[in-house]
Design a protein around this motif. Structure first.
Motif, PDB file in Angstrom:
ATOM      1  N   THR A   1     -15.199 -13.135 117.307  1.00 49.08           N
ATOM      2  CA  THR A   1     -15.651 -14.213 117.678  1.00 49.08           C
ATOM      3  C   THR A   1     -17.222 -14.642 117.009  1.00 49.08           C
ATOM      4  OG1 THR A   1     -15.411 -12.658 120.147  1.00 49.08           O
ATOM      5  CG2 THR A   1     -16.934 -13.557 120.510  1.00 49.08           C
ATOM      6  N   GLY A   2     -17.703 -15.792 118.040  1.00 45.56           N
ATOM      7  CA  GLY A   2     -18.841 -16.622 117.390  1.00 45.56           C
ATOM      8  C   GLY A   2     -18.312 -17.207 115.993  1.00 45.56           C
ATOM      9  N   GLN A   3     -17.110 -17.105 115.638  1.00 44.39           N
ATOM     10  CA  GLN A   3     -17.076 -17.857 114.411  1.00 44.39           C
ATOM     11  C   GLN A   3     -16.544 -19.408 114.997  1.00 44.39           C
ATOM     12  OE1 GLN A   3     -14.932 -14.797 111.571  1.00 44.39           O
ATOM     13  NE2 GLN A   3     -16.204 -15.553 110.307  1.00 44.39           N
ATOM     14  N   THR A   4     -16.709 -20.013 114.085  1.00 47.08           N
ATOM     15  CA  THR A   4     -16.431 -21.371 114.194  1.00 47.08           C
ATOM     16  C   THR A   4     -15.250 -21.873 113.107  1.00 47.08           C
ATOM     17  OG1 THR A   4     -18.459 -21.938 114.523  1.00 47.08           O
ATOM     18  CG2 THR A   4     -17.206 -24.141 113.937  1.00 47.08           C
ATOM     19  N   PHE A   5     -13.799 -22.654 113.425  1.00 44.32           N
ATOM     20  CA  PHE A   5     -12.896 -23.218 112.528  1.00 44.32           C
ATOM     21  C   PHE A   5     -12.989 -24.661 113.135  1.00 44.32           C
ATOM     22  CE2 PHE A   5     -10.801 -21.565 116.073  1.00 44.32           C
ATOM     23  CZ  PHE A   5     -10.074 -22.344 116.465  1.00 44.32           C
ATOM     24  N   THR A   6     -12.395 -25.631 112.272  1.00 47.27           N
ATOM     25  CA  THR A   6     -11.961 -27.177 112.010  1.00 47.27           C
ATOM     26  C   THR A   6     -10.646 -26.649 111.562  1.00 47.27           C
ATOM     27  OG1 THR A   6     -14.474 -27.387 111.663  1.00 47.27           O
ATOM     28  CG2 THR A   6     -11.962 -29.044 111.612  1.00 47.27           C
ATOM     29  N   LEU A   7      -9.790 -27.376 113.071  1.00 44.18           N
ATOM     30  CA  LEU A   7      -8.723 -28.092 112.764  1.00 44.18           C
ATOM     31  C   LEU A   7      -8.232 -29.498 113.180  1.00 44.18           C
ATOM     32  CD1 LEU A   7      -5.539 -27.223 112.716  1.00 44.18           C
ATOM     33  CD2 LEU A   7      -5.386 -26.437 114.870  1.00 44.18           C
ATOM     34  N   ASN A   8      -7.666 -30.337 112.740  1.00 43.67           N
ATOM     35  CA  ASN A   8      -7.409 -31.719 112.834  1.00 43.67           C
ATOM     36  C   ASN A   8      -8.693 -32.656 112.907  1.00 43.67           C
ATOM     37  OD1 ASN A   8      -4.588 -31.613 112.655  1.00 43.67           O
ATOM     38  ND2 ASN A   8      -4.035 -30.768 114.395  1.00 43.67           N
ATOM     39  N   GLY A   9      -9.657 -32.286 112.450  1.00 43.44           N
ATOM     40  CA  GLY A   9     -10.897 -32.371 112.630  1.00 43.44           C
ATOM     41  C   GLY A   9     -12.239 -32.288 113.782  1.00 43.44           C
ATOM     42  N   THR A  10     -11.287 -31.663 114.680  1.00 46.24           N
ATOM     43  CA  THR A  10     -11.986 -31.203 115.799  1.00 46.24           C
ATOM     44  C   THR A  10     -13.411 -29.412 115.094  1.00 46.24           C
ATOM     45  OG1 THR A  10     -11.121 -31.805 116.727  1.00 46.24           O
ATOM     46  CG2 THR A  10     -12.050 -30.000 118.242  1.00 46.24           C
ATOM     47  N   SER A  11     -13.816 -29.079 115.713  1.00 43.87           N
ATOM     48  CA  SER A  11     -14.645 -28.035 115.256  1.00 43.87           C
ATOM     49  C   SER A  11     -14.588 -27.180 116.435  1.00 43.87           C
ATOM     50  CB  SER A  11     -15.506 -27.858 115.208  1.00 43.87           C
ATOM     51  OG  SER A  11     -16.592 -27.208 114.804  1.00 43.87           O
ATOM     52  N   GLN A  12     -14.739 -25.560 116.237  1.00 41.06           N
ATOM     53  CA  GLN A  12     -13.762 -25.062 117.596  1.00 41.06           C
ATOM     54  C   GLN A  12     -14.614 -23.665 116.922  1.00 41.06           C
ATOM     55  OE1 GLN A  12     -10.254 -24.398 120.147  1.00 41.06           O
ATOM     56  NE2 GLN A  12      -9.374 -25.892 118.291  1.00 41.06           N
ATOM     57  N   THR A  13     -15.217 -22.923 118.138  1.00 37.35           N
ATOM     58  CA  THR A  13     -16.185 -21.955 118.105  1.00 37.35           C
ATOM     59  C   THR A  13     -14.556 -20.890 119.329  1.00 37.35           C
ATOM     60  OG1 THR A  13     -17.771 -22.715 117.804  1.00 37.35           O
ATOM     61  CG2 THR A  13     -18.509 -20.509 118.511  1.00 37.35           C
ATOM     62  N   ILE A  14     -15.190 -19.699 118.754  1.00 36.56           N
ATOM     63  CA  ILE A  14     -14.365 -18.183 119.404  1.00 36.56           C
ATOM     64  C   ILE A  14     -15.472 -17.839 120.213  1.00 36.56           C
ATOM     65  CG2 ILE A  14     -13.534 -16.374 118.931  1.00 36.56           C
ATOM     66  CD1 ILE A  14     -12.013 -17.135 116.650  1.00 36.56           C
ATOM     67  N   MET A  15     -14.979 -17.435 121.657  1.00 34.10           N
ATOM     68  CA  MET A  15     -16.104 -17.314 122.607  1.00 34.10           C
ATOM     69  C   MET A  15     -16.012 -15.869 122.594  1.00 34.10           C
ATOM     70  SD  MET A  15     -17.300 -20.607 122.411  1.00 34.10           S
ATOM     71  CE  MET A  15     -18.614 -19.875 124.211  1.00 34.10           C
ATOM     72  N   GLY A  16     -14.720 -15.617 122.805  1.00 32.01           N
ATOM     73  CA  GLY A  16     -14.284 -14.264 122.529  1.00 32.01           C
ATOM     74  C   GLY A  16     -12.777 -14.028 122.499  1.00 32.01           C
ATOM     75  N   ILE A  17     -12.696 -12.570 122.205  1.00 35.63           N
ATOM     76  CA  ILE A  17     -10.688 -12.396 121.849  1.00 35.63           C
ATOM     77  C   ILE A  17     -10.360 -10.583 122.485  1.00 35.63           C
ATOM     78  CG2 ILE A  17      -9.692 -11.203 119.739  1.00 35.63           C
ATOM     79  CD1 ILE A  17     -11.575 -12.963 117.965  1.00 35.63           C
ATOM     80  N   TRP A  18      -9.490 -10.790 122.911  1.00 31.79           N
ATOM     81  CA  TRP A  18      -9.507  -9.604 123.800  1.00 31.79           C
ATOM     82  C   TRP A  18      -8.102  -9.241 123.416  1.00 31.79           C
ATOM     83  CZ3 TRP A  18     -10.818 -13.934 126.284  1.00 31.79           C
ATOM     84  CH2 TRP A  18     -12.003 -13.976 127.088  1.00 31.79           C
TER      85      TRP A  18
END
Length: 146
Positions: free
Chosen positions: A129-146
């Motif tokens: 949670t909190g880490q960011t990744f990029t896939l196909n030029g789109t950056s996403q941040t992990i908001m939560g993991i269950w």
């Protein structure tokens, strides 16, 4: 989020696909029998096409049974990292790293059931949670993991 209910929903989707494929295979086999009786010896081309369709449906059935087996082996323990069995919410969506079962709706939210071999699961693997990744030029941040 209730991972158990989400898992049950994914299993239901795959189970329904398997039932539908069994039905389609039976119908196609029946068509093959009816074609033979109606056309006598001149049914070879039609019969071959029906057999190819049966083979294609059997392949789909096999793939869906593998998905069903994968889903049955998952556990619902809480996850800390984005890996097999984790339910991961990013700023762009919710992903259940389980099997490629498609999209399901849960509590008016769309959840993408993705294979651990999918590009997004591979990029997220091991992140927290909190880490960011990029896939196909789109950056996403992990908001939560269950």
């Amino acid at each position: 989020m209730d991972k158990q209910e989400i898992l049950l929903s994914a299993q239901k989707i795959i189970s329904e696909k398997i039932q539908q494929l069994h039905h389609l295979i039976a119908e196609t086999r029946q068509s093959n029998v009816e074609t033979k009786s109606a056309m006598g010896d001149k049914y070879e081309t039609g019969a071959e096409m029906l057999q190819q369709e049966i083979n294609h449906l059997n392949h789909q059935l096999s793939e869906n049974m593998k998905l069903q087996d994968s889903l049955q082996r998952l556990n619902n323990k809480a996850s800390i990292t984005a890996d097999l069995g984790a339910l991961v919410e990013t700023n762009n969506g919710i992903f259940y790293i389980s099997a490629a079962a498609g999209t399901l709706s849960f509590q008016n939210r769309k959840i993408m059931c993705v294979s651990p071999e999918s590009p997004i699961a591979k990029v997220m693997n091991g992140l927290v949670t909190g880490q960011t990744f990029t896939l196909n030029g789109t950056s996403q941040t992990i908001m939560g993991i269950w």
